[in-house]
Design a protein around this motif. Structure first.
Motif, PDB file in Angstrom:
ATOM      1  N   MET A 166      36.149  29.592 -30.916  1.00  0.00           N
ATOM      2  CA  MET A 166      36.532  28.554 -30.297  1.00  0.00           C
ATOM      3  C   MET A 166      35.753  27.170 -30.584  1.00  0.00           C
ATOM      4  O   MET A 166      34.999  27.539 -31.365  1.00  0.00           O
ATOM      5  CB  MET A 166      36.182  29.022 -28.682  1.00  0.00           C
ATOM      6  N   GLU A 167      36.553  26.111 -30.608  1.00  0.00           N
ATOM      7  CA  GLU A 167      36.034  24.833 -31.130  1.00  0.00           C
ATOM      8  C   GLU A 167      34.445  24.585 -30.398  1.00  0.00           C
ATOM      9  O   GLU A 167      34.380  25.146 -29.265  1.00  0.00           O
ATOM     10  CB  GLU A 167      36.732  23.648 -31.056  1.00  0.00           C
ATOM     11  N   TYR A 168      33.632  23.754 -31.109  1.00  0.00           N
ATOM     12  CA  TYR A 168      32.615  23.164 -30.392  1.00  0.00           C
ATOM     13  C   TYR A 168      32.779  22.361 -29.350  1.00  0.00           C
ATOM     14  O   TYR A 168      33.694  21.467 -29.649  1.00  0.00           O
ATOM     15  CB  TYR A 168      31.455  22.452 -31.273  1.00  0.00           C
ATOM     16  N   TYR A 169      32.342  22.146 -28.171  1.00  0.00           N
ATOM     17  CA  TYR A 169      32.378  21.365 -26.942  1.00  0.00           C
ATOM     18  C   TYR A 169      31.028  20.405 -26.898  1.00  0.00           C
ATOM     19  O   TYR A 169      29.934  21.248 -26.965  1.00  0.00           O
ATOM     20  CB  TYR A 169      32.418  22.103 -25.621  1.00  0.00           C
ATOM     21  N   PRO A 170      31.176  19.103 -26.986  1.00  0.00           N
ATOM     22  CA  PRO A 170      29.854  18.292 -26.888  1.00  0.00           C
ATOM     23  C   PRO A 170      29.287  18.640 -25.414  1.00  0.00           C
ATOM     24  O   PRO A 170      30.161  18.955 -24.627  1.00  0.00           O
ATOM     25  CB  PRO A 170      30.295  17.009 -27.216  1.00  0.00           C
ATOM     26  N   PHE A 171      27.906  18.687 -25.446  1.00  0.00           N
ATOM     27  CA  PHE A 171      27.279  18.884 -24.028  1.00  0.00           C
ATOM     28  C   PHE A 171      26.203  17.747 -23.733  1.00  0.00           C
ATOM     29  O   PHE A 171      25.689  17.214 -24.751  1.00  0.00           O
ATOM     30  CB  PHE A 171      26.800  20.015 -23.430  1.00  0.00           C
ATOM     31  N   TYR A 172      26.114  17.040 -22.467  1.00  0.00           N
ATOM     32  CA  TYR A 172      25.604  15.956 -22.305  1.00  0.00           C
ATOM     33  C   TYR A 172      24.534  16.135 -21.179  1.00  0.00           C
ATOM     34  O   TYR A 172      24.705  16.911 -20.328  1.00  0.00           O
ATOM     35  CB  TYR A 172      26.446  14.718 -21.913  1.00  0.00           C
ATOM     36  N   ARG A 173      23.285  15.284 -21.299  1.00  0.00           N
ATOM     37  CA  ARG A 173      22.330  15.300 -20.078  1.00  0.00           C
ATOM     38  C   ARG A 173      22.158  13.840 -19.966  1.00  0.00           C
ATOM     39  O   ARG A 173      21.815  13.173 -21.061  1.00  0.00           O
ATOM     40  CB  ARG A 173      21.250  15.957 -20.432  1.00  0.00           C
ATOM     41  N   GLY A 174      22.279  13.348 -18.716  1.00  0.00           N
ATOM     42  CA  GLY A 174      22.063  11.597 -18.630  1.00  0.00           C
ATOM     43  C   GLY A 174      22.983  10.979 -19.331  1.00  0.00           C
ATOM     44  O   GLY A 174      22.913   9.845 -19.620  1.00  0.00           O
ATOM     45  N   GLY A 175      24.166  11.371 -19.721  1.00  0.00           N
ATOM     46  CA  GLY A 175      25.218  10.558 -20.439  1.00  0.00           C
ATOM     47  C   GLY A 175      24.775  10.410 -21.824  1.00  0.00           C
ATOM     48  O   GLY A 175      25.498   9.629 -22.569  1.00  0.00           O
ATOM     49  N   ARG A 176      23.646  11.430 -22.234  1.00  0.00           N
ATOM     50  CA  ARG A 176      23.629  11.278 -23.622  1.00  0.00           C
ATOM     51  C   ARG A 176      23.827  12.751 -24.421  1.00  0.00           C
ATOM     52  O   ARG A 176      23.580  13.712 -23.818  1.00  0.00           O
ATOM     53  CB  ARG A 176      22.197  10.860 -23.962  1.00  0.00           C
ATOM     54  N   LEU A 177      24.419  12.719 -25.629  1.00  0.00           N
ATOM     55  CA  LEU A 177      24.849  13.764 -26.411  1.00  0.00           C
ATOM     56  C   LEU A 177      23.547  14.600 -26.699  1.00  0.00           C
ATOM     57  O   LEU A 177      22.724  14.070 -27.234  1.00  0.00           O
ATOM     58  CB  LEU A 177      25.676  13.552 -27.488  1.00  0.00           C
ATOM     59  N   GLN A 178      23.569  16.011 -26.160  1.00  0.00           N
ATOM     60  CA  GLN A 178      22.366  16.929 -26.566  1.00  0.00           C
ATOM     61  C   GLN A 178      22.649  17.816 -27.757  1.00  0.00           C
ATOM     62  O   GLN A 178      21.696  18.199 -28.309  1.00  0.00           O
ATOM     63  CB  GLN A 178      22.066  17.702 -25.162  1.00  0.00           C
ATOM     64  N   GLY A 179      23.952  18.202 -27.800  1.00  0.00           N
ATOM     65  CA  GLY A 179      24.509  19.242 -28.646  1.00  0.00           C
ATOM     66  C   GLY A 179      25.744  19.637 -28.478  1.00  0.00           C
ATOM     67  O   GLY A 179      26.467  19.216 -27.895  1.00  0.00           O
ATOM     68  N   PHE A 180      26.059  20.764 -28.860  1.00  0.00           N
ATOM     69  CA  PHE A 180      27.508  21.364 -28.954  1.00  0.00           C
ATOM     70  C   PHE A 180      27.180  22.888 -28.400  1.00  0.00           C
ATOM     71  O   PHE A 180      26.347  23.677 -28.869  1.00  0.00           O
ATOM     72  CB  PHE A 180      28.050  21.306 -30.332  1.00  0.00           C
ATOM     73  N   VAL A 181      28.396  23.523 -27.892  1.00  0.00           N
ATOM     74  CA  VAL A 181      28.176  24.709 -27.147  1.00  0.00           C
ATOM     75  C   VAL A 181      29.786  25.464 -27.383  1.00  0.00           C
ATOM     76  O   VAL A 181      30.881  24.670 -27.355  1.00  0.00           O
ATOM     77  CB  VAL A 181      27.960  24.800 -25.639  1.00  0.00           C
ATOM     78  N   ARG A 182      29.779  26.418 -27.705  1.00  0.00           N
ATOM     79  CA  ARG A 182      31.163  27.245 -27.722  1.00  0.00           C
ATOM     80  C   ARG A 182      30.892  28.812 -27.546  1.00  0.00           C
ATOM     81  O   ARG A 182      29.679  29.436 -27.516  1.00  0.00           O
ATOM     82  CB  ARG A 182      31.750  27.088 -29.064  1.00  0.00           C
ATOM     83  N   THR A 183      31.981  29.651 -27.256  1.00  0.00           N
ATOM     84  CA  THR A 183      32.155  30.869 -26.901  1.00  0.00           C
ATOM     85  C   THR A 183      33.002  31.402 -28.056  1.00  0.00           C
ATOM     86  O   THR A 183      33.949  30.874 -28.272  1.00  0.00           O
ATOM     87  CB  THR A 183      32.734  31.046 -25.575  1.00  0.00           C
ATOM     88  N   SER A 235      23.796  28.999 -14.943  1.00  0.00           N
ATOM     89  CA  SER A 235      23.817  27.527 -14.413  1.00  0.00           C
ATOM     90  C   SER A 235      23.701  26.684 -15.536  1.00  0.00           C
ATOM     91  O   SER A 235      24.261  25.333 -15.666  1.00  0.00           O
ATOM     92  CB  SER A 235      22.683  27.387 -13.141  1.00  0.00           C
ATOM     93  N   GLU A 236      22.719  27.165 -16.458  1.00  0.00           N
ATOM     94  CA  GLU A 236      22.610  26.187 -17.621  1.00  0.00           C
ATOM     95  C   GLU A 236      23.850  26.019 -18.451  1.00  0.00           C
ATOM     96  O   GLU A 236      24.226  25.006 -18.992  1.00  0.00           O
ATOM     97  CB  GLU A 236      21.472  26.861 -18.647  1.00  0.00           C
ATOM     98  N   ALA A 237      24.570  27.301 -18.679  1.00  0.00           N
ATOM     99  CA  ALA A 237      25.673  27.314 -19.309  1.00  0.00           C
ATOM    100  C   ALA A 237      26.795  26.626 -18.687  1.00  0.00           C
ATOM    101  O   ALA A 237      27.564  25.914 -19.277  1.00  0.00           O
ATOM    102  CB  ALA A 237      26.044  28.800 -19.767  1.00  0.00           C
ATOM    103  N   ARG A 238      26.972  26.712 -17.486  1.00  0.00           N
ATOM    104  CA  ARG A 238      28.069  25.865 -16.520  1.00  0.00           C
ATOM    105  C   ARG A 238      27.604  24.587 -16.901  1.00  0.00           C
ATOM    106  O   ARG A 238      28.829  23.759 -16.951  1.00  0.00           O
ATOM    107  CB  ARG A 238      27.890  26.249 -15.165  1.00  0.00           C
ATOM    108  N   GLU A 239      26.541  24.122 -16.762  1.00  0.00           N
ATOM    109  CA  GLU A 239      26.132  22.712 -16.794  1.00  0.00           C
ATOM    110  C   GLU A 239      26.681  21.959 -18.196  1.00  0.00           C
ATOM    111  O   GLU A 239      27.080  21.261 -18.248  1.00  0.00           O
ATOM    112  CB  GLU A 239      24.748  22.369 -16.476  1.00  0.00           C
ATOM    113  N   MET A 240      26.377  23.031 -19.336  1.00  0.00           N
ATOM    114  CA  MET A 240      26.790  22.604 -20.652  1.00  0.00           C
ATOM    115  C   MET A 240      28.352  22.407 -20.854  1.00  0.00           C
ATOM    116  O   MET A 240      28.687  21.256 -21.288  1.00  0.00           O
ATOM    117  CB  MET A 240      26.307  23.514 -21.664  1.00  0.00           C
ATOM    118  N   PHE A 241      29.018  23.240 -20.552  1.00  0.00           N
ATOM    119  CA  PHE A 241      30.385  23.120 -20.447  1.00  0.00           C
ATOM    120  C   PHE A 241      31.215  22.070 -19.554  1.00  0.00           C
ATOM    121  O   PHE A 241      32.109  21.623 -19.972  1.00  0.00           O
ATOM    122  CB  PHE A 241      31.154  24.750 -20.130  1.00  0.00           C
TER     123      PHE A 241
END
Length: 357
Positions: free
Chosen positions: A1-18, A337-343
């Motif tokens: 699967m492709e990388y999904y960007p994940f954000y905190r406070g509206g700022r890009l933190q990294g990427f996540v995928r399964t 909860s951390e994974a859900r927040e990322m996606f």
């Protein structure tokens, strides 16, 4: 699967995928891979036979600014306007991100050019939560369409569940029944074009397929139409957020919309899918028991079989999956909860801010 960007406070933190039962997190400091087990992911070193069997190199990271919707519509009108004017278009619609964006683009184009649009949804009974129909109808309705709902044959679904058990990797009989229902809808509606929604960035295999399909004429190949194949995930998310067309499952942390018991779902997805009731949980369990008694009962307990979703695999691969837990580091974890927040962060208001420094 492709990388999904994940954000905190509206700022890009990294990427996540399964991929399969692994969840990969890529941040500026490096990448970490977690093996999913119930409510937690445990750091995994990779390089095991099971890992190698399911690892797929990620596609490129989505780092370009999203294209403005108006500009894309202008280019689409130039590319396909002459072909679509006065025609009938049937849209393969699931309510997921890509099919929703495809329908939105077709809706806006039809207003400019003049052609008819009919979205068709194929429900897979027993394996898909009934609420998926409600979500699809709601999204289509907000775009002004009455959704055509067809269904994979229930007698055939029951036949295969009784004979084969649940769908497995490499033996996904449910896809055949779903495509047959779609073909029957196509014969009835007799469209000039069938609009599909697959994107190059989703996987290497899909990129190769779509590059061949649309090598000669962008967005149209024969009677197939795809207006989203070249779009990165950040652009898809930005447009759907702005139109309020985000499927609730994305907000819950699921990376995709599909049947709850799709064998290509990993344990992270299966954990979240359990929140959405199926119409006959007993029937599903009986189908799984069939497979368990036939291939696994002398090797593993029913509890482990169900907990690890071994119905997804042939026995040789299922037993390799059980050994993966021995390789994981239980002291280094990622919570559900951390994974859900990322996606989910890409889909909520404020997702998609400035890059993390």
């Amino acid at each position: 699967m492709e990388y999904y960007p994940f954000y905190r406070g509206g700022r890009l933190q990294g990427f996540v995928r399964t991929f399969s039962d692994y969840l990969e997190v890529r941040v500026p400091e490096g990448s970490r891979t977690y093996l999913w087990e119930g409510q937690l992911g445990y750091l995994h070193p990779g390089e095991s036979p099971f890992y190698k069997a399911f690892y797929e190199p990620p596609t490129s990271i989505p780092d370009a600014p999203p294209e403005q919707l108006e500009e894309r519509l202008r280019r689409l009108a130039e590319a396909v306007g002459g072909k679509l004017r006065g025609r009938r278009v049937m849209v393969d619609f699931s309510g997921g991100k890509d099919s929703t964006l495809n329908l939105l683009l077709l809706s806006l184009l039809s207003e400019q050019i003049g052609f008819s649009v009919t979205p068709v949804y194929v429900h897979v009974p027993y394996l898909e939560p009934p609420e998926n129909i409600d979500h699809a109808e709601s999204i289509a309705g907000r775009l002004g369409y009455s959704l055509e709902i067809v269904e994979a044959s229930r007698p055939q679904m029951l036949f295969y569940l009784a004979r084969e058990g649940l769908p497995k990797r490499g033996v996904r009989w449910c896809t055949y029944l779903k495509m047959r229902a779609l073909r029957e809808a196509r014969k009835r509606l007799r469209p000039d074009y069938e609009a599909k929604a697959e994107r190059v960035a989703e996987s290497g295999k899909r990129a190769e397929k779509l590059s061949r399909t649309f090598a000669r004429a962008a967005y149209v190949s024969g009677s197939s139409l795809n207006l989203v194949y070249d779009m990165p995930i950040n652009e898809v998310a930005a447009i759907l957020r702005s139109w309020g067309l985000v499927h609730p499952h994305y907000l819950d942390g699921l990376p995709r919309v599909s049947c709850s018991l799709c064998p290509y779902r990993g344990l992270y997805e299966l954990e979240l899918s359990a929140r959405y009731p199926l119409e006959d949980e007993g029937l599903v369990e009986q189908a799984a028991l069939l497979h368990y008694r036939r291939y696994y009962s002398a090797r593993v307990s029913w509890e482990d079989y169900w907990r690890y979703g071994l119905w997804r695999f042939a026995p040789s691969m299922g037993l390799l999956r059980l050994r993966e837990r021995e390789r994981a580091d239980p002291s280094r974890r990622l919570s559900l909860s951390e994974a859900r927040e990322m996606f989910s962060s890409m889909w909520v208001a404020g997702g998609g801010g400035a890059p993390h420094e």
